[in-house]
Design a protein around this motif. Structure first.
Motif, PDB file in Angstrom:
ATOM      1  N   ILE A 288     -23.187  27.102   1.415  1.00 42.63           N
ATOM      2  CA  ILE A 288     -23.162  26.432   1.923  1.00 42.63           C
ATOM      3  C   ILE A 288     -24.283  25.612   2.579  1.00 42.63           C
ATOM      4  O   ILE A 288     -23.457  24.419   3.164  1.00 42.63           O
ATOM      5  CB  ILE A 288     -22.623  27.317   3.208  1.00 42.63           C
ATOM      6  CG1 ILE A 288     -20.877  27.910   2.674  1.00 42.63           C
ATOM      7  CG2 ILE A 288     -21.675  26.454   4.312  1.00 42.63           C
ATOM      8  CD1 ILE A 288     -20.319  28.804   3.673  1.00 42.63           C
ATOM      9  N   TYR A 289     -24.633  26.050   3.885  1.00 40.26           N
ATOM     10  CA  TYR A 289     -25.823  24.868   4.321  1.00 40.26           C
ATOM     11  C   TYR A 289     -26.385  24.075   3.092  1.00 40.26           C
ATOM     12  O   TYR A 289     -26.840  23.046   3.614  1.00 40.26           O
ATOM     13  CB  TYR A 289     -27.101  25.976   5.161  1.00 40.26           C
ATOM     14  CG  TYR A 289     -26.148  26.884   5.483  1.00 40.26           C
ATOM     15  CD1 TYR A 289     -25.435  26.403   6.406  1.00 40.26           C
ATOM     16  CD2 TYR A 289     -27.651  28.012   6.492  1.00 40.26           C
ATOM     17  CE1 TYR A 289     -25.157  27.520   7.286  1.00 40.26           C
ATOM     18  CE2 TYR A 289     -27.072  29.311   6.744  1.00 40.26           C
ATOM     19  CZ  TYR A 289     -25.628  28.910   7.629  1.00 40.26           C
ATOM     20  OH  TYR A 289     -25.900  29.577   8.203  1.00 40.26           O
ATOM     21  N   PHE A 290     -26.677  24.025   1.995  1.00 39.26           N
ATOM     22  CA  PHE A 290     -27.731  23.537   0.576  1.00 39.26           C
ATOM     23  C   PHE A 290     -26.349  22.623   0.499  1.00 39.26           C
ATOM     24  O   PHE A 290     -26.583  21.106   0.457  1.00 39.26           O
ATOM     25  CB  PHE A 290     -28.559  24.263   0.277  1.00 39.26           C
ATOM     26  CG  PHE A 290     -28.215  23.978  -1.374  1.00 39.26           C
ATOM     27  CD1 PHE A 290     -29.807  22.892  -1.204  1.00 39.26           C
ATOM     28  CD2 PHE A 290     -27.156  23.307  -2.471  1.00 39.26           C
ATOM     29  CE1 PHE A 290     -30.129  21.905  -2.888  1.00 39.26           C
ATOM     30  CE2 PHE A 290     -28.331  22.353  -3.203  1.00 39.26           C
ATOM     31  CZ  PHE A 290     -29.573  21.518  -3.707  1.00 39.26           C
ATOM     32  N   LEU A 291     -25.483  22.634   0.198  1.00 42.28           N
ATOM     33  CA  LEU A 291     -23.945  22.227  -0.237  1.00 42.28           C
ATOM     34  C   LEU A 291     -24.159  20.964   0.633  1.00 42.28           C
ATOM     35  O   LEU A 291     -23.480  19.680   0.413  1.00 42.28           O
ATOM     36  CB  LEU A 291     -23.254  23.096  -0.636  1.00 42.28           C
ATOM     37  CG  LEU A 291     -23.592  23.604  -2.127  1.00 42.28           C
ATOM     38  CD1 LEU A 291     -22.303  24.564  -2.223  1.00 42.28           C
ATOM     39  CD2 LEU A 291     -24.196  23.073  -2.709  1.00 42.28           C
ATOM     40  N   VAL A 292     -23.444  21.266   2.365  1.00 39.61           N
ATOM     41  CA  VAL A 292     -23.170  20.558   3.368  1.00 39.61           C
ATOM     42  C   VAL A 292     -24.411  19.405   3.205  1.00 39.61           C
ATOM     43  O   VAL A 292     -24.778  18.620   3.755  1.00 39.61           O
ATOM     44  CB  VAL A 292     -22.588  20.929   4.336  1.00 39.61           C
ATOM     45  CG1 VAL A 292     -22.257  20.502   5.678  1.00 39.61           C
ATOM     46  CG2 VAL A 292     -21.516  21.927   3.608  1.00 39.61           C
ATOM     47  N   GLY A 293     -25.495  19.744   3.868  1.00 40.73           N
ATOM     48  CA  GLY A 293     -26.994  19.259   4.004  1.00 40.73           C
ATOM     49  C   GLY A 293     -27.092  18.075   3.480  1.00 40.73           C
ATOM     50  O   GLY A 293     -27.516  17.138   3.669  1.00 40.73           O
ATOM     51  N   ARG A 294     -27.362  18.340   1.796  1.00 44.75           N
ATOM     52  CA  ARG A 294     -27.505  17.741   0.430  1.00 44.75           C
ATOM     53  C   ARG A 294     -26.577  16.056   0.659  1.00 44.75           C
ATOM     54  O   ARG A 294     -25.653  15.818   1.383  1.00 44.75           O
ATOM     55  CB  ARG A 294     -27.415  17.921  -0.287  1.00 44.75           C
ATOM     56  CG  ARG A 294     -25.977  18.014  -0.785  1.00 44.75           C
ATOM     57  CD  ARG A 294     -25.993  19.533  -2.271  1.00 44.75           C
ATOM     58  NE  ARG A 294     -25.052  19.458  -3.460  1.00 44.75           N
ATOM     59  CZ  ARG A 294     -24.134  18.315  -3.888  1.00 44.75           C
ATOM     60  NH1 ARG A 294     -24.759  17.271  -4.346  1.00 44.75           N
ATOM     61  NH2 ARG A 294     -23.112  18.729  -4.684  1.00 44.75           N
ATOM     62  N   LYS A 295     -28.034  15.062   0.491  1.00 46.04           N
ATOM     63  CA  LYS A 295     -26.979  13.881   0.472  1.00 46.04           C
ATOM     64  C   LYS A 295     -26.255  13.896  -0.549  1.00 46.04           C
ATOM     65  O   LYS A 295     -26.273  14.265  -1.873  1.00 46.04           O
ATOM     66  CB  LYS A 295     -28.044  12.978   0.495  1.00 46.04           C
ATOM     67  CG  LYS A 295     -28.728  12.764   1.073  1.00 46.04           C
ATOM     68  CD  LYS A 295     -29.470  11.396   1.856  1.00 46.04           C
ATOM     69  CE  LYS A 295     -30.824  10.551   2.128  1.00 46.04           C
ATOM     70  NZ  LYS A 295     -31.114  10.055   2.175  1.00 46.04           N
ATOM     71  N   GLU A 302     -33.681  17.108  -3.272  1.00 53.69           N
ATOM     72  CA  GLU A 302     -34.693  17.705  -2.224  1.00 53.69           C
ATOM     73  C   GLU A 302     -34.412  19.141  -1.738  1.00 53.69           C
ATOM     74  O   GLU A 302     -34.784  20.030  -2.270  1.00 53.69           O
ATOM     75  CB  GLU A 302     -33.002  17.318  -1.158  1.00 53.69           C
ATOM     76  CG  GLU A 302     -32.895  15.876  -1.154  1.00 53.69           C
ATOM     77  CD  GLU A 302     -31.647  15.377  -0.185  1.00 53.69           C
ATOM     78  OE1 GLU A 302     -31.910  14.462   0.525  1.00 53.69           O
ATOM     79  OE2 GLU A 302     -30.918  15.836  -0.327  1.00 53.69           O
ATOM     80  N   SER A 303     -35.912  19.260  -0.741  1.00 58.98           N
ATOM     81  CA  SER A 303     -36.383  20.136  -0.501  1.00 58.98           C
ATOM     82  C   SER A 303     -34.822  20.847   0.513  1.00 58.98           C
ATOM     83  O   SER A 303     -34.413  20.200   1.296  1.00 58.98           O
ATOM     84  CB  SER A 303     -38.027  20.606  -0.128  1.00 58.98           C
ATOM     85  OG  SER A 303     -37.761  19.493   1.371  1.00 58.98           O
ATOM     86  N   LEU A 304     -35.218  22.583   0.873  1.00 53.26           N
ATOM     87  CA  LEU A 304     -34.197  23.134   1.527  1.00 53.26           C
ATOM     88  C   LEU A 304     -34.599  22.409   2.545  1.00 53.26           C
ATOM     89  O   LEU A 304     -33.854  22.838   3.307  1.00 53.26           O
ATOM     90  CB  LEU A 304     -34.476  24.608   0.773  1.00 53.26           C
ATOM     91  CG  LEU A 304     -33.180  25.576   1.621  1.00 53.26           C
ATOM     92  CD1 LEU A 304     -32.027  25.396   1.863  1.00 53.26           C
ATOM     93  CD2 LEU A 304     -33.601  27.013   1.849  1.00 53.26           C
TER      94      LEU A 304
END
Length: 321
Positions: A288-295, A302-304
């Motif tokens: 969730i953090y990855f999908l919501v935070g990425r552009k 992009e790095s985690l």
């Protein structure tokens, strides 16, 4: 061939007494509710165990990365402290589920046989799993309430929040979860109260479910259903998704356990399904953090660390306003 090697998963079964009494605990009893005359192995349980095993691997990697970046590579703030502790609780639960999956599979194919040492490991693993599960549940409840207050009363939340508030709340939650798990496990092992673990799950459901549901509805209405809200915050979006996944995945484990204990059923398949849901819930937050935070629509990788910084940056910006 009859498979009696279900001790690792029957830690949630209060119906059997003989084997547990012989080994000093009533938690660890083989299931007698299966008939394997047609099949040498419990195919459904083995399939679910393998699924838990592979999902746990990805969940361990995801939560491990979150802990590494938030704990050692980024400056922590009020909100990331909560997320760091939640990732630690999820990591602990996944370690227990991963271990139980391996033990059950070895047991099912007769590579592992019951012994006093084996039952001691399972007993400790059961306590650790319940402890981590309870801690994660209480932490997510606290996070949901904190986000709800920050959205409804933003000025009060920024100005009147005590120093080190999140650290103190997290420490208190770990202590409370540990004490409650110890008390109910002792009551269960020594049968001071019949089906004491039933009351533990019932208490968690009564305390956490209404608070999370109300907080989720308030956040959804405040952020998504108001026309004047121009921009949906990434942090709030991530928390909403985490809460929704928890309500749909983790609480089935609680409900299944309540039914299991109240009926004292010997069928373990429904417990496996509950554990699978809990495993998915503990593994999904890093995704969730990855999908919501990425552009969005970004072609570059992009790095985690950069994604997490972007996701939680608005919290730091909100504190400076």
């Amino acid at each position: 061939m009859r498979n009696d090697g279900l001790g690792s998963w029957s830690t949630l079964d209060a119906s059997g007494e003989d084997l547990g009494a012989e080994n000093g605990t009533d938690l660890l009893t083989p299931q007698d509710g299966f008939d394997h005359e047609l099949s040498p192995y419990p195919i459904e349980d083995i399939f679910i165990s393998v699924s838990i095993l592979f999902i746990s691997i990805f969940g361990l990697m995801g939560n491990g990365n979150v802990i590494w970046f938030l704990g050692f590579c980024m400056k922590r703030n009020h909100f990331t402290t909560f997320i760091l502790h939640l990732a630690a609780a999820d990591l602990g639960a996944l370690i227990c589920l991963f271990t139980f999956s391996i033990i059950y599979l070895l047991e099912s194919f007769s590579f592992l046989h019951a012994s006093d040492y084996y039952f001691n490991i399972i007993s400790f693993g059961t306590f650790a799993l319940l402890f981590m599960y309870n801690t994660g549940q209480y932490l997510l409840t606290a996070i949901s309430m904190d986000r709800c207050v920050s959205v409804v009363f933003p000025l009060w939340h920024r100005c009147h929040r005590p120093p080190h508030y999140s650290t103190l709340v997290c420490a208190l939650i770990w202590i409370i979860a540990f004490l409650l798990t110890v008390i109910f496990m002792i009551l269960f092992i020594f049968r001071v109260i019949t089906n004491s673990l039933f009351y533990l799950f019932l208490m968690n459901a009564i305390l956490c479910l209404p608070l999370m549901t109300v907080s989720t509805l308030v956040l959804f209405i405040k952020v998504y259903c108001r026309s004047q809200q121009r921009k949906k915050g990434k942090t709030v979006t991530a928390i909403l998704l985490a809460l929704l996944f928890f309500l749909f995945l983790a609480f089935p484990f609680t409900c299944i356990s309540l039914i299991h204990f109240s009926l004292e059923s010997g069928n373990s398949t429904k417990i496996f399904i509950g554990l699978l849901c809990s495993c998915l819930n503990s593994s999904v937050n890093p995704l969730i953090y990855f999908l919501v935070g990425r552009k969005k629509h970004s072609r570059s990788r992009e790095s985690l660390k950069l994604i997490l910084q972007r996701l939680f940056k608005e919290e730091e910006d909100g504190r400076k306003k």
